[in-house]
Write an enzyme that holds these catalytic residues in place. Sequence first.
Site, mmCIF file in Angstrom:
data_model
loop_
_atom_site.group_PDB
_atom_site.id
_atom_site.type_symbol
_atom_site.label_atom_id
_atom_site.label_comp_id
_atom_site.label_asym_id
_atom_site.label_seq_id
_atom_site.Cartn_x
_atom_site.Cartn_y
_atom_site.Cartn_z
ATOM 1 N N HIS A 248 0.822 -1.223 0.000
ATOM 2 C CA HIS A 248 0.000 0.000 0.000
ATOM 3 C C HIS A 248 0.860 1.280 0.000
ATOM 4 O O HIS A 248 0.714 2.152 -0.858
ATOM 5 C CB HIS A 248 -0.891 0.035 1.247
ATOM 6 C CG HIS A 248 -1.731 -1.179 1.444
ATOM 7 N ND1 HIS A 248 -2.856 -1.438 0.693
ATOM 8 C CD2 HIS A 248 -1.620 -2.213 2.320
ATOM 9 C CE1 HIS A 248 -3.415 -2.567 1.108
ATOM 10 N NE2 HIS A 248 -2.679 -3.060 2.089
HETATM 11 C C1 BDR Z 1 -2.668 1.121 5.403
HETATM 12 O O1 BDR Z 1 -2.925 0.706 6.755
HETATM 13 C C2 BDR Z 1 -1.726 0.431 7.405
HETATM 14 O O2 BDR Z 1 -1.859 -0.704 8.225
HETATM 15 C C3 BDR Z 1 -0.673 0.274 6.340
HETATM 16 O O3 BDR Z 1 0.591 0.689 6.826
HETATM 17 C C4 BDR Z 1 -1.164 1.168 5.234
HETATM 18 O O4 BDR Z 1 -0.730 2.492 5.408
HETATM 19 C C5 BDR Z 1 -3.367 0.155 4.472
HETATM 20 O O5 BDR Z 1 -4.746 0.155 4.735
#
Ligand code: BDR
Length: 319
Positions: A248
């Site tokens: 992500h």
């Molecule tokens: C986002 O949530 C966090 O747990 C990850 O680091 C990322 O930024 C994904 O939904």
Amino acid sequence: MRWYLDMDPGIDDAVALAVALTRGPVAGLTTVAGNVRGSQTFRNARRLLRAFGRSDLPVVAGAEKPLFHPLVTAPHIHGQSGLEGYALADDTDAANGNQGAPVSAWAWMADQLRQESAKEGSGKESIWVATGPLTNVARFLAGCADGDLDRRMAAITVMGGSLVGGNVTSAAEFNFYCDPDAADFVLASGWPVRVVGLDVTTRRGIAVADLPRLRGYGRVGEMLQGWLAFYAEAIARYDQTEDQVHLHDVLAVAAAAHPERFEWQSLPLAVVRDGERRGAVVRLSPTAARAPVDYAVGFDQEWFLEWFWQSLEGYQGTG
Ligand code: BDR
Ligand code: CA
């Protein structure tokens, strides 16, 4: 161009940082509570910079909790420390600037931009990539309401949100769920904001089967392999059909560096602040009294993977 990163490391934040350090002139980090509590994201950021050979960069701690909601963390995905899967050395003697400094991330960010404004001839030379809850960014924007700084920031690129279903609830993505008030404030701010949500980040990551390849990128590659293997196992507990690791936060860095590789829709958006749909992104009518933001709806997937692996080449000799 200078890059500032606002993070809650966090495993994919750690990978995003490793990549950003090889790709852009990173000028500093701010940390925010999210995946783990704020003191731990600050600690993790300093340890990561040391592990990646960049203890020279400043790290400034930011919000300890969301604007109005109590903090929600994600130890089931990132581990208790936020970086399970590869143990980093203790950081008690780390020498990053600003540790313990009585300044908050958002005030520091404003100062950085003011200093840049004072330099002659510079245009919009800063980008801010936010890969955690948007608490620091919202506080920064709230403090800039007089418009004195907006000429300095080329864009704020955020990882968060979803129009295609969530990863915390069926409607909400984690960062927007964690601080929905901050997310809504940022989307309403009228600043140049680019949103990289689950719509794109869940479309293509690295194959679980390719994780061992990371070991070919020196000590840093070993670290990334350890963290991402933990992360992949954690995700598999929720979805056994998943054969990819979603990067992500790395995709947000890629979008900040190469927006031309992404397909954007200009949309006025809001975020549900409370209730069952807390954190969900809502499309507003095109005539809504809210400036549109650029929302990522596609990207060049083959390019992204190539770009990701190339980014790691600089770590091949790290011991
Ligand atoms: C986002 O949530 C966090 O747990 C990850 O680091 C990322 O930024 C994904 O939904
Ligand atoms: Ca994150």
